[in-house]
Design a protein around this motif. Structure first.
Motif, PDB file in Angstrom:
ATOM      1  N   PRO A   1       0.780  -7.454   3.844  1.00 38.96           N
ATOM      2  CA  PRO A   1       0.209  -6.173   3.410  1.00 38.96           C
ATOM      3  C   PRO A   1       1.059  -4.962   3.805  1.00 38.96           C
ATOM      4  O   PRO A   1       1.239  -4.039   3.010  1.00 38.96           O
ATOM      5  CB  PRO A   1      -1.155  -6.117   4.104  1.00 38.96           C
ATOM      6  CG  PRO A   1      -1.515  -7.532   4.330  1.00 38.96           C
ATOM      7  CD  PRO A   1      -0.218  -8.226   4.602  1.00 38.96           C
ATOM      8  N   LEU A   2       1.627  -4.981   5.007  1.00 41.09           N
ATOM      9  CA  LEU A   2       2.465  -3.862   5.420  1.00 41.09           C
ATOM     10  C   LEU A   2       3.763  -3.811   4.624  1.00 41.09           C
ATOM     11  O   LEU A   2       4.254  -2.727   4.282  1.00 41.09           O
ATOM     12  CB  LEU A   2       2.755  -3.945   6.919  1.00 41.09           C
ATOM     13  CG  LEU A   2       1.559  -3.720   7.833  1.00 41.09           C
ATOM     14  CD1 LEU A   2       1.967  -3.874   9.289  1.00 41.09           C
ATOM     15  CD2 LEU A   2       0.924  -2.374   7.587  1.00 41.09           C
ATOM     16  N   GLY A   3       4.316  -4.957   4.308  1.00 40.67           N
ATOM     17  CA  GLY A   3       5.523  -4.994   3.484  1.00 40.67           C
ATOM     18  C   GLY A   3       5.269  -4.494   2.075  1.00 40.67           C
ATOM     19  O   GLY A   3       6.077  -3.742   1.512  1.00 40.67           O
ATOM     20  N   VAL A   4       4.135  -4.898   1.503  1.00 38.54           N
ATOM     21  CA  VAL A   4       3.787  -4.426   0.163  1.00 38.54           C
ATOM     22  C   VAL A   4       3.528  -2.919   0.186  1.00 38.54           C
ATOM     23  O   VAL A   4       3.942  -2.192  -0.717  1.00 38.54           O
ATOM     24  CB  VAL A   4       2.567  -5.199  -0.390  1.00 38.54           C
ATOM     25  CG1 VAL A   4       2.047  -4.567  -1.663  1.00 38.54           C
ATOM     26  CG2 VAL A   4       2.934  -6.650  -0.625  1.00 38.54           C
ATOM     27  N   GLY A   5       2.886  -2.440   1.235  1.00 42.10           N
ATOM     28  CA  GLY A   5       2.651  -0.997   1.363  1.00 42.10           C
ATOM     29  C   GLY A   5       3.951  -0.213   1.481  1.00 42.10           C
ATOM     30  O   GLY A   5       4.101   0.850   0.880  1.00 42.10           O
TER      31      GLY A   5
ATOM     32  N   LEU B   1       6.450   9.886  -8.032  1.00 42.58           N
ATOM     33  CA  LEU B   1       4.993   9.980  -8.151  1.00 42.58           C
ATOM     34  C   LEU B   1       4.423  10.849  -7.043  1.00 42.58           C
ATOM     35  O   LEU B   1       4.892  10.828  -5.908  1.00 42.58           O
ATOM     36  CB  LEU B   1       4.355   8.595  -8.073  1.00 42.58           C
ATOM     37  CG  LEU B   1       4.612   7.647  -9.230  1.00 42.58           C
ATOM     38  CD1 LEU B   1       3.978   6.303  -8.949  1.00 42.58           C
ATOM     39  CD2 LEU B   1       4.065   8.219 -10.510  1.00 42.58           C
ATOM     40  N   ASP B   2       3.416  11.629  -7.402  1.00 45.18           N
ATOM     41  CA  ASP B   2       2.708  12.402  -6.390  1.00 45.18           C
ATOM     42  C   ASP B   2       1.858  11.444  -5.556  1.00 45.18           C
ATOM     43  O   ASP B   2       1.459  10.377  -6.008  1.00 45.18           O
ATOM     44  CB  ASP B   2       1.808  13.441  -7.046  1.00 45.18           C
ATOM     45  CG  ASP B   2       2.618  14.497  -7.776  1.00 45.18           C
ATOM     46  OD1 ASP B   2       3.783  14.708  -7.403  1.00 45.18           O
ATOM     47  OD2 ASP B   2       2.084  15.083  -8.735  1.00 45.18           O
ATOM     48  N   TYR B   3       1.551  11.850  -4.353  1.00 40.99           N
ATOM     49  CA  TYR B   3       0.666  11.101  -3.462  1.00 40.99           C
ATOM     50  C   TYR B   3       1.195   9.700  -3.137  1.00 40.99           C
ATOM     51  O   TYR B   3       0.432   8.735  -3.109  1.00 40.99           O
ATOM     52  CB  TYR B   3      -0.747  11.011  -4.030  1.00 40.99           C
ATOM     53  CG  TYR B   3      -1.328  12.340  -4.410  1.00 40.99           C
ATOM     54  CD1 TYR B   3      -1.619  13.284  -3.429  1.00 40.99           C
ATOM     55  CD2 TYR B   3      -1.552  12.669  -5.723  1.00 40.99           C
ATOM     56  CE1 TYR B   3      -2.139  14.513  -3.767  1.00 40.99           C
ATOM     57  CE2 TYR B   3      -2.077  13.900  -6.075  1.00 40.99           C
ATOM     58  CZ  TYR B   3      -2.367  14.823  -5.089  1.00 40.99           C
ATOM     59  OH  TYR B   3      -2.874  16.046  -5.423  1.00 40.99           O
ATOM     60  N   ALA B   4       2.485   9.561  -2.877  1.00 40.35           N
ATOM     61  CA  ALA B   4       3.060   8.263  -2.516  1.00 40.35           C
ATOM     62  C   ALA B   4       2.415   7.698  -1.250  1.00 40.35           C
ATOM     63  O   ALA B   4       2.107   6.495  -1.209  1.00 40.35           O
ATOM     64  CB  ALA B   4       4.572   8.370  -2.356  1.00 40.35           C
ATOM     65  N   PRO B   5       2.162   8.508  -0.203  1.00 44.36           N
ATOM     66  CA  PRO B   5       1.496   7.936   0.973  1.00 44.36           C
ATOM     67  C   PRO B   5       0.084   7.435   0.666  1.00 44.36           C
ATOM     68  O   PRO B   5      -0.348   6.420   1.204  1.00 44.36           O
ATOM     69  CB  PRO B   5       1.447   9.092   1.975  1.00 44.36           C
ATOM     70  CG  PRO B   5       2.501  10.036   1.532  1.00 44.36           C
ATOM     71  CD  PRO B   5       2.591   9.887   0.053  1.00 44.36           C
ATOM     72  N   ALA B   6      -0.622   8.130  -0.212  1.00 45.45           N
ATOM     73  CA  ALA B   6      -1.978   7.696  -0.559  1.00 45.45           C
ATOM     74  C   ALA B   6      -1.946   6.375  -1.312  1.00 45.45           C
ATOM     75  O   ALA B   6      -2.800   5.511  -1.086  1.00 45.45           O
ATOM     76  CB  ALA B   6      -2.672   8.764  -1.391  1.00 45.45           C
ATOM     77  N   TRP B   7      -0.970   6.209  -2.202  1.00 45.22           N
ATOM     78  CA  TRP B   7      -0.843   4.930  -2.901  1.00 45.22           C
ATOM     79  C   TRP B   7      -0.569   3.804  -1.914  1.00 45.22           C
ATOM     80  O   TRP B   7      -1.172   2.732  -1.995  1.00 45.22           O
ATOM     81  CB  TRP B   7       0.285   4.995  -3.928  1.00 45.22           C
ATOM     82  CG  TRP B   7      -0.136   5.532  -5.236  1.00 45.22           C
ATOM     83  CD1 TRP B   7       0.218   6.742  -5.774  1.00 45.22           C
ATOM     84  CD2 TRP B   7      -1.004   4.909  -6.185  1.00 45.22           C
ATOM     85  NE1 TRP B   7      -0.379   6.891  -6.994  1.00 45.22           N
ATOM     86  CE2 TRP B   7      -1.130   5.783  -7.270  1.00 45.22           C
ATOM     87  CE3 TRP B   7      -1.683   3.701  -6.220  1.00 45.22           C
ATOM     88  CZ2 TRP B   7      -1.904   5.478  -8.379  1.00 45.22           C
ATOM     89  CZ3 TRP B   7      -2.456   3.402  -7.318  1.00 45.22           C
ATOM     90  CH2 TRP B   7      -2.566   4.280  -8.379  1.00 45.22           C
ATOM     91  N   ALA B   8       0.345   4.040  -0.984  1.00 41.14           N
ATOM     92  CA  ALA B   8       0.697   3.004  -0.020  1.00 41.14           C
ATOM     93  C   ALA B   8      -0.497   2.656   0.873  1.00 41.14           C
ATOM     94  O   ALA B   8      -0.797   1.475   1.087  1.00 41.14           O
ATOM     95  CB  ALA B   8       1.882   3.452   0.824  1.00 41.14           C
ATOM     96  N   LEU B   9      -1.183   3.663   1.375  1.00 42.99           N
ATOM     97  CA  LEU B   9      -2.335   3.407   2.243  1.00 42.99           C
ATOM     98  C   LEU B   9      -3.467   2.704   1.489  1.00 42.99           C
ATOM     99  O   LEU B   9      -4.139   1.834   2.037  1.00 42.99           O
ATOM    100  CB  LEU B   9      -2.841   4.711   2.851  1.00 42.99           C
ATOM    101  CG  LEU B   9      -1.971   5.299   3.948  1.00 42.99           C
ATOM    102  CD1 LEU B   9      -2.507   6.663   4.367  1.00 42.99           C
ATOM    103  CD2 LEU B   9      -1.889   4.373   5.128  1.00 42.99           C
TER     104      LEU B   9
END
Length: 81
Positions: free
Chosen positions: A28-32, A44-52
């Protein structure tokens, strides 16, 4: 002397714990991390939100995580939200 008898059977160790660790934490951390870097690269906007969001859904379950990853790829191809 009589050898001790285990009450609950064999406890996992070695390769089993490594496999569990890989499945439940590192994947999961690798995919994030991949989603974050890919979202930044595509602007893309909100890249951290997508990852989280993807990581949180992978921790919730494997299939919700796959669904979130599929939605991310769909949104990325459409040009972002």
């Amino acid at each position: 002397m009589v050898p001790p008898i285990t009450l609950f059977g064999a406890l996992p160790g070695g390769p089993e714990l490594l496999l569990i660790f890989l499945l439940l934490v590192l994947i999961p951390l690798g995919v994030g991390g991949f989603v974050y870097s890919d979202a930044k690269r595509h602007g893309l906007d909100y890249a951290p939100a997508w990852a989280l969001g993807v990581v949180a859904l992978f921790f919730a379950g494997f299939f919700p995580g796959l669904l979130a990853l599929a939605v991310y790829f769909y949104v990325r191809e459409k040009g972002g939200l």
